[in-house]
Design an enzyme around this catalytic site. Structure first.
Site, PDB file in Angstrom:
ATOM      1  N   ASP A   1       0.854  -1.189   0.000  1.00 42.20           N
ATOM      2  CA  ASP A   1       0.000   0.000   0.000  1.00 42.20           C
ATOM      3  C   ASP A   1       0.892   1.243   0.000  1.00 42.20           C
ATOM      4  OD1 ASP A   1      -3.107   0.828   1.143  1.00 42.20           O
ATOM      5  OD2 ASP A   1      -1.467   2.278   1.422  1.00 42.20           O
TER       6      ASP A   1
ATOM      7  N   GLU B   1      -4.693   2.440  -4.314  1.00 43.35           N
ATOM      8  CA  GLU B   1      -3.224   2.476  -4.272  1.00 43.35           C
ATOM      9  C   GLU B   1      -2.679   1.226  -3.575  1.00 43.35           C
ATOM     10  OE1 GLU B   1      -4.562   2.748  -1.118  1.00 43.35           O
ATOM     11  OE2 GLU B   1      -2.860   3.942  -0.368  1.00 43.35           O
TER      12      GLU B   1
HETATM   13  P1  GH3 Z   1      -1.670   5.306   4.402  1.00 44.11           P
HETATM   14  O1  GH3 Z   1      -0.226   5.584   4.481  1.00 44.11           O
HETATM   15  O2  GH3 Z   1      -2.265   5.000   5.729  1.00 44.11           O
HETATM   16  O3  GH3 Z   1      -1.972   4.247   3.406  1.00 44.11           O
HETATM   17  O4  GH3 Z   1      -2.363   6.660   3.916  1.00 44.11           O
HETATM   18  P2  GH3 Z   1      -3.074   6.945   2.547  1.00 44.11           P
HETATM   19  O5  GH3 Z   1      -3.274   8.392   2.439  1.00 44.11           O
HETATM   20  O6  GH3 Z   1      -2.323   6.303   1.436  1.00 44.11           O
HETATM   21  O7  GH3 Z   1      -4.399   6.121   2.718  1.00 44.11           O
HETATM   22  P3  GH3 Z   1      -5.898   6.432   2.408  1.00 44.11           P
HETATM   23  O8  GH3 Z   1      -6.562   5.098   2.295  1.00 44.11           O
HETATM   24  O9  GH3 Z   1      -6.435   7.401   3.409  1.00 44.11           O
HETATM   25  O10 GH3 Z   1      -5.895   7.139   1.008  1.00 44.11           O
HETATM   26  C1  GH3 Z   1      -5.700   6.455  -0.179  1.00 44.11           C
HETATM   27  C2  GH3 Z   1      -5.785   7.472  -1.284  1.00 44.11           C
HETATM   28  O11 GH3 Z   1      -5.509   6.880  -2.546  1.00 44.11           O
HETATM   29  C3  GH3 Z   1      -7.154   8.104  -1.394  1.00 44.11           C
HETATM   30  C4  GH3 Z   1      -7.498   8.085  -2.848  1.00 44.11           C
HETATM   31  O12 GH3 Z   1      -7.866   9.309  -3.342  1.00 44.11           O
HETATM   32  C5  GH3 Z   1      -6.197   7.647  -3.518  1.00 44.11           C
HETATM   33  N1  GH3 Z   1      -6.428   6.842  -4.697  1.00 44.11           N
HETATM   34  C6  GH3 Z   1      -7.042   5.631  -4.767  1.00 44.11           C
HETATM   35  N2  GH3 Z   1      -7.079   5.197  -6.035  1.00 44.11           N
HETATM   36  C7  GH3 Z   1      -6.480   6.148  -6.801  1.00 44.11           C
HETATM   37  C8  GH3 Z   1      -6.213   6.283  -8.195  1.00 44.11           C
HETATM   38  O13 GH3 Z   1      -6.532   5.422  -9.013  1.00 44.11           O
HETATM   39  N3  GH3 Z   1      -5.553   7.389  -8.612  1.00 44.11           N
HETATM   40  C9  GH3 Z   1      -5.164   8.356  -7.739  1.00 44.11           C
HETATM   41  N4  GH3 Z   1      -4.516   9.421  -8.200  1.00 44.11           N
HETATM   42  N5  GH3 Z   1      -5.424   8.283  -6.417  1.00 44.11           N
HETATM   43  C10 GH3 Z   1      -6.073   7.192  -5.960  1.00 44.11           C
HETATM   44 MG    MG Z   2      -2.060   4.211   1.372  1.00 49.59          MG
HETATM   45 MG    MG Z   3      -4.929   1.992   1.021  1.00 50.53          MG
END
Ligand code: GH3
Ligand code: MG
Ligand code: MG
Ligand code: MG
Length: 306
Positions: free
Chosen positions: A175, A219
């Site tokens: 992650d 992610e």
């Molecule tokens: P942590 O270190 O605890 O994992 O913090 P984090 O911010 O990575 O975790 P969180 O789950 O709060 O946020 C994940 C973010 O990933 C939120 C979302 O907008 C972003 N995200 C998810 N899928 C995609 C994608 O396909 N493209 C982009 N640019 N961002 C994405």
């Molecule tokens: Mg994350």
């Molecule tokens: Mg995550």
């Protein structure tokens, strides 16, 4: 007239060497031609060579064409080969029986070169289109890695195989750290680019036979590592953390380093009766959670009850 797609393999299964000679000469220019003179030999060759198209004689000594067809249709490794029956029985009933058995088409004897070539060309083209669709159905659109659907299927199959052979199956759940902040700082488009770079590194790192990297969602990525001991799995986890760090993607607001990093949850076990894809993923996810809590940019091996 459009040509057949390149790199096609056509397997002829027929117990008459004369028919094989005749058919081979007719389709020679449409692909690589292989042949077998019995159903059993044909199945063996099909397993090894995965032909796009099989021209299958109905009337054969030993296993007849219907028997061969049934085995091909029920074998997951062979199912993608299309079968065209070749037979002297040209009644509507015979034709229907061939199609009902799972063949895509039917070529009547005596053979006519133009008819044979036209049917082979049509089905090779359809096969090429199907294989593109199949690839797309298994692929994640953004990163080109396998998608979760495909991964889930492979995990279930590998779990069963490792259980049978009593081998350790390894799983790594990765992650991206503080990715929300990355998006907040650089925008969603840059976020997507970042995910593509991370995916590329994981794909290159999954090169051993049977290894598979997939986008699990958002992610999060997941890598399947067949026959992998806890020591080897930890080495993989450390490699992945190092490799993603070395991409040197700036991330000044991240908590663990000024560049993009990942946290990794690892799980490996020789599957017993109670272990399921879900229980393995949950164990890896719990380890991932602990890796996050312990400061991110690190890997952690799940404690698996003995
Ligand atoms: P942590 O270190 O605890 O994992 O913090 P984090 O911010 O990575 O975790 P969180 O789950 O709060 O946020 C994940 C973010 O990933 C939120 C979302 O907008 C972003 N995200 C998810 N899928 C995609 C994608 O396909 N493209 C982009 N640019 N961002 C994405
Ligand atoms: Mg994350
Ligand atoms: Mg995550
Ligand atoms: Mg025959």
């Amino acid at each position: 007239m459009k040509a057949a797609p390149p790199d096609s393999t056509i397997l002829i299964i027929d117990d008459s060497p004369d028919t094989i000679r005749l058919l081979s000469a007719m389709v020679r220019e449409q692909g690589r031609v292989l042949f077998a003179t019995s159903g059993a030999a044909g199945l063996e060759l099909a397993r090894l060579q995965r032909p796009q198209l099989i021209l299958l004689d109905v009337e054969m000594q030993g296993m007849d064409g219907f028997g061969v067809c049934e085995r091909i249709r029920s074998d997951p490794h062979l199912r993608s080969s299309a079968i065209i029956f070749v037979t002297a029985q040209s009644s509507p009933e015979a034709e229907i029986a061939c199609l009902d058995a799972g063949a895509v088409d039917f070529i009547p004897k005596p053979l006519n070169a133009a008819v044979v070539q036209a049917r082979v060309r049509t089905h090779l083209r359809l096969q090429a289109a199907l294989s593109v669709l199949d690839e797309l159905a298994n692929q994640d659109g953004l990163t080109g890695l396998y998608n979760r659907r495909y991964f889930d299927r492979q995990l279930a199959a590998e779990l069963a195989r490792h259980r049978r052979h009593e081998l350790p199956l390894g799983l790594a759940l990765l992650d991206v750290d503080d990715f929300k902040r990355f998006n907040d700082r650089y925008g969603h488009q840059e976020g997507d680019n970042c995910l593509q770079l991370v995916a590329g590194a994981l794909r290159e790192g999954a090169r051993r036979p049977g290894e598979l990297a997939a986008r699990y969602g958002g992610e999060e990525f997941v890598v399947l590592l067949p026959n992998t001991t806890p020591e080897a799995l930890e080495q993989y986890g450390q490699w992945a953390c190092r490799r993603i760090g070395e991409l040197a993607i700036p991330h000044p607001t991240a908590s663990a380093a000024p560049h993009v990093t990942v946290s990794v949850g690892l799980c490996t076990l020789v599957p017993g009766d109670d272990d399921t894809p879900d229980s393995m993923l949950r164990a890896a996810d719990a380890a991932l959670y602990e890796a996050k809590r312990a400061g991110r940019n690190r890997c952690l091996l799940a404690a698996v009850p003995a």
